[in-house]
Design an enzyme around this catalytic site. Structure first.
Site, PDB file in Angstrom:
ATOM      1  N   GLY A  48       0.897  -1.330   0.042  1.00 19.33           N
ATOM      2  CA  GLY A  48       0.012  -0.057   0.067  1.00 19.33           C
ATOM      3  C   GLY A  48       0.870   1.362  -0.144  1.00 19.33           C
ATOM      4  O   GLY A  48       1.592   1.295   0.962  1.00 19.33           O
ATOM      5  N   CYS A 132      -8.445  -1.066   3.709  1.00 19.75           N
ATOM      6  CA  CYS A 132      -7.453  -1.674   4.810  1.00 19.75           C
ATOM      7  C   CYS A 132      -7.904  -1.507   6.084  1.00 19.75           C
ATOM      8  O   CYS A 132      -8.134  -0.404   6.620  1.00 19.75           O
ATOM      9  CB  CYS A 132      -6.056  -0.737   4.597  1.00 19.75           C
ATOM     10  SG  CYS A 132      -4.842  -1.412   5.637  1.00 19.75           S
ATOM     11  N   ILE A 192     -10.878 -10.516  -1.999  1.00 24.19           N
ATOM     12  CA  ILE A 192     -11.165  -9.370  -0.797  1.00 24.19           C
ATOM     13  C   ILE A 192      -9.913  -9.035   0.050  1.00 24.19           C
ATOM     14  O   ILE A 192      -8.883  -9.776  -0.141  1.00 24.19           O
ATOM     15  CB  ILE A 192     -12.020 -10.080   0.155  1.00 24.19           C
ATOM     16  CG1 ILE A 192     -11.633 -11.320   0.931  1.00 24.19           C
ATOM     17  CG2 ILE A 192     -13.318 -10.193  -0.256  1.00 24.19           C
ATOM     18  CD1 ILE A 192     -12.447 -11.775   2.093  1.00 24.19           C
ATOM     19  N   GLY A 245      -6.306 -16.805   1.171  1.00 24.68           N
ATOM     20  CA  GLY A 245      -6.129 -18.099   1.808  1.00 24.68           C
ATOM     21  C   GLY A 245      -5.795 -18.979   0.692  1.00 24.68           C
ATOM     22  O   GLY A 245      -5.978 -20.397   0.671  1.00 24.68           O
TER      23      GLY A 245
END
Length: 316
Positions: A48, A132, A192, A245
């Site tokens: 970021g 975030c 996501i 994941g």
């Protein structure tokens, strides 16, 4: 078995040799990884990036959970100008497809960062982080409020011609947010971001993270992320990058069957930097075994299926 397959994908105008990306915040600027890891990736999404440098949150910033990683880095980064002067040229010189994840405290911040990145040599696109969970003003509200998201996208779209992906948080209104992003000119979605969470150190009798709250990543959130990709694929027509994941090729293929055109590997990089290469190889083998010649034959294939096929569920 030796059937030719095409692994290339195009995500909203960003052409990649394969559909596997490094998720923002998990690959830094690539300098700590061997060159062959970089070569194995379809694209790199850098950490970021804000308008000004940020020191990040106080330690501890990482906490391992039974099925995932809790982090609260707090967007530590050198700012967009240092990224442009030092990190982007280095990554681009290695032939990487580079996407810059951007975060702002205000709508104006997002627009200004996008303007500075516009036309930068070697930059393929922008990922707008409106979700975030690790900082007080890290854009989380923009991702949860469709009207605020629209204003951010209007600022960004007006200041850059680069392809723009919007990284969305999980939530009940994700379909609405996805549609708003598309209507305001997004070229793709990243689905996501990490899930807001926390842990408590029972010996110290205090929150485990210095900032108390953090974002959960890893296997624990995969079923949530998969559902969000499925929902978004029904809501919009722009490409989706699925993440959350992914440890192996089967996880990646699940996201594609749910509607993702590409996938991003995050926490798994910390455990095994070779994960992207293994995922790419696994996808290629899967396509050959299923007698498919391209990724597009997989994307959204599970849509309309009545349910899981007996005898083909994953072990464990």
């Amino acid at each position: 078995m030796d059937r030719d397959v095409w692994l290339g994908v195009n995500v909203g105008g960003i052409a990649m040799k394969n559909p596997v990306m490094a998720a923002s915040g998990t690959f830094g600027y690539g300098m700590d990884y061997p060159g062959d890891v970089l070569d194995s990736l379809g694209a790199v999404v850098v950490k970021g990036t804000t308008l000004k440098p940020r020191r990040g949150n106080p330690p501890p910033r990482i906490w391992e959970t039974p099925a995932g990683l809790l982090n609260s880095i707090g967007l530590q980064n050198p700012g967009v100008d240092v990224f442009l002067e030092e990190h982007l040229p280095c990554l681009a010189s290695k032939g990487a497809v580079v996407i810059c994840n951007i975060v702002g405290d205000t709508e104006e911040d997002y627009g200004e960062i996008a303007a500075r990145l516009d036309g930068a040599p070697g930059l393929a696109g922008i990922e707008v982080n409106v979700s975030c969970p690790n900082v007080r003003n890290g854009g989380l509200l923009f991702g949860q409020d469709p009207r605020a998201l629209a204003k951010v996208m209007q600022r960004v779209r007006a200041r850059t011609r680069l392809p723009v992906l919007v990284k969305l948080p999980p939530g009940d209104n994700i379909a609405l947010s996805a549609r708003v992003a598309q209507e305001e000119g997004a070229d793709g979605l990243s689905v996501i971001n990490s899930v807001p969470a926390m842990a408590i150190d029972v010996r110290e009798k205090r929150p485990a993270l210095g900032a108390v709250m953090g974002g959960l990543t890893g296997p624990a959130i995969k079923p949530i992320a998969l559902r969000m990709v499925w929902i978004c694929a029904d809501a919009v027509s722009i490409p989706i990058v699925g993440m959350g994941g992914i440890l192996g090729w089967e996880d990646a293929v699940e996201f594609m069957l749910a509607g993702a055109t590409a996938v991003a590997v995050g926490s798994a990089l910390f455990r095994d930097p070779e994960t992207p290469r293994k995922v790419v190889t696994g996808i290629r083998d899967y396509l050959q075994e299923e007698r498919m010649d391209s990724i597009e034959k997989v994307v959204g294939r599970a849509k309309g299926s009545p349910g899981p096929c007996a005898g083909r569920r994953r072990a464990g």
